[in-house]
Design a protein around this motif. Structure first.
Motif, PDB file in Angstrom:
ATOM      1  N   THR A  79       0.849  -1.194   0.000  1.00 18.27           N
ATOM      2  CA  THR A  79       0.000   0.000   0.000  1.00 18.27           C
ATOM      3  C   THR A  79       0.881   1.241   0.000  1.00 18.27           C
ATOM      4  O   THR A  79       1.840   1.326   0.775  1.00 18.27           O
ATOM      5  N   THR A 136      -2.122  -1.088  -3.713  1.00 17.44           N
ATOM      6  CA  THR A 136      -3.256  -0.238  -3.365  1.00 17.44           C
ATOM      7  C   THR A 136      -2.713   1.139  -3.025  1.00 17.44           C
ATOM      8  O   THR A 136      -1.743   1.267  -2.266  1.00 17.44           O
ATOM      9  N   TRP A 182      -3.652   5.070  -1.588  1.00 13.35           N
ATOM     10  CA  TRP A 182      -4.657   5.834  -0.841  1.00 13.35           C
ATOM     11  C   TRP A 182      -4.320   7.306  -0.887  1.00 13.35           C
ATOM     12  O   TRP A 182      -3.156   7.714  -0.785  1.00 13.35           O
ATOM     13  N   THR A 187      -5.084  -0.109  -7.421  1.00 16.13           N
ATOM     14  CA  THR A 187      -6.364  -0.061  -6.718  1.00 16.13           C
ATOM     15  C   THR A 187      -6.371   1.191  -5.845  1.00 16.13           C
ATOM     16  O   THR A 187      -5.575   1.303  -4.915  1.00 16.13           O
ATOM     17  N   CYS A 188      -7.226   2.142  -6.179  1.00 11.77           N
ATOM     18  CA  CYS A 188      -7.214   3.432  -5.488  1.00 11.77           C
ATOM     19  C   CYS A 188      -8.310   3.503  -4.427  1.00 11.77           C
ATOM     20  O   CYS A 188      -9.459   3.134  -4.680  1.00 11.77           O
ATOM     21  N   ARG A 189      -7.950   3.991  -3.273  1.00  9.36           N
ATOM     22  CA  ARG A 189      -8.887   4.209  -2.188  1.00  9.36           C
ATOM     23  C   ARG A 189      -8.740   5.650  -1.703  1.00  9.36           C
ATOM     24  O   ARG A 189      -7.698   6.275  -1.879  1.00  9.36           O
ATOM     25  N   ASP A 193      -9.390   0.173   4.486  1.00 12.78           N
ATOM     26  CA  ASP A 193      -9.280  -0.895   3.487  1.00 12.78           C
ATOM     27  C   ASP A 193      -7.852  -1.031   2.966  1.00 12.78           C
ATOM     28  O   ASP A 193      -7.352  -2.142   2.750  1.00 12.78           O
ATOM     29  N   ALA A 194      -7.213   0.115   2.743  1.00 13.94           N
ATOM     30  CA  ALA A 194      -5.857   0.103   2.174  1.00 13.94           C
ATOM     31  C   ALA A 194      -4.848  -0.518   3.127  1.00 13.94           C
ATOM     32  O   ALA A 194      -3.859  -1.130   2.694  1.00 13.94           O
TER      33      ALA A 194
END
Length: 308
Positions: free
Chosen positions: A136, A159, A161, A172-174, A182-183
């Motif tokens: 992340t 991921t 963030w 995967t962007c948060r 989640d990240a």
């Protein structure tokens, strides 16, 4: 003639003078670059926040302050700086950060520290493939995006963030508080590349560190205040965090009495992850002056409401 003042520590003049003059010539700009223009005559200031220049009130015709630093937290609150402020997004700095982050992610992924320490005996350590090691990246600005994309290219499931919503191919962007949870929940390695603002201080704290899988590794080349130091040390002591590699700190140089120096599961590096490179940074400065003279939009202008 465009009057440009260089305002940084005196020793930086020798490093930057020739690259700046070359970049101005390459851009076709007629520039009078000096250390000592009369403030009222200055069109642009090439600036480092640790310089002696802190009062911009006399710079009445200055069109922009062009920082040599990526971080602007030490100057963005200066009430006398009313002209546009541009932070440095330097291709050379970005490349250096990508190399440093990638190297330390691979160091963790391949368990190189443990392999080296056991080389006096036959104890094979076989790492998983990159696709089995979730990473992340906290912060998806220019540096965060570049690092995330390189790690994804190597096969890591990445991921990213950020505080605001973003979309990046292959990542995967948060975003937001729920996105941060989640990240972190599946991250075996966390890389911090957020700016230093009141909203990002202590992003990793007692609660968020507890969200990580037990034994997760942390890499911080971003800003020292992103981590609650006491919370991190406590998490390291109880094994919640397996190891931390830290390049930036709240106080620099890091005081010799700090526990980070002696903790067996902390690696300290002396703020070397990324440095502005004079050759490439000079071209960014020249391009922004060209834009200013053409009444075009400046590159990397700071949004003072956000602090970066």
């Amino acid at each position: 003639m465009i009057n440009v003042q260089f305002a940084a520590l005196p020793e930086r003049w020798a490093t930057y003078e020739a690259p700046l003059r070359a970049a101005f010539a390459e851009a076709g700009l007629e520039v009078d670059l000096r250390l000592d223009h009369a403030p009222a005559d200055v069109d642009y200031v090439v600036y480092a926040p640790n310089s002696n220049l802190q009062d911009f009130t006399p710079y009445t015709r200055c069109k922009a302050v062009l920082s040599l630093w990526a971080g602007v937290e030490k100057i963005v609150g200066n009430q006398t700086l009313t002209m546009p402020l541009c932070r440095m997004v330097d291709p050379g700095l970005t490349a250096g950060m990508v190399e440093w982050v990638t190297g330390h992610v691979l160091r963790y992924h391949l368990d190189i520290d443990r392999t080296i320490h056991t080389q006096d005996r036959w104890a094979p350590v076989v790492p998983p493939l990159a696709e089995e090691r979730p990473v992340t990246v906290l912060g998806l600005g220019a540096l965060g995006q570049a690092c995330a994309q390189m790690l994804a290219t190597l096969g890591f499931p990445v991921t990213g963030w950020s505080r605001s919503e973003k979309s990046i191919d292959g990542i995967t962007c948060r975003h937001g508080d729920a996105g941060l949870r989640d990240a972190l929940a599946m991250a075996q390695i966390v890389v911090l590349l957020l700016p230093d603002t009141p909203a990002t201080e202590n992003t990793l704290n007692r609660d968020t560190l507890a969200l990580l899988p037990k034994g997760a590794r942390i890499i911080n080349p971003g800003r020292g205040p992103l981590i609650d130091d006491d919370a991190l040390l406590a998490a390291l002591d109880r094994g919640q965090i397996g190891h931390a590699t830290l390049d930036v700190f709240r106080v620099e140089p890091l005081p010799m009495v700090h526990r980070y120096w002696t903790h067996p599961n902390v690696t300290v590096t002396p703020h070397i992850a990324a440095e502005t490179r004079p050759l490439t940074a000079a071209r960014v400065i020249a391009e922004n002056i060209r834009r200013g003279e053409a009444d075009d939009v400046f590159l990397h202008q700071v949004d003072r409401r956000l602090g970066y």
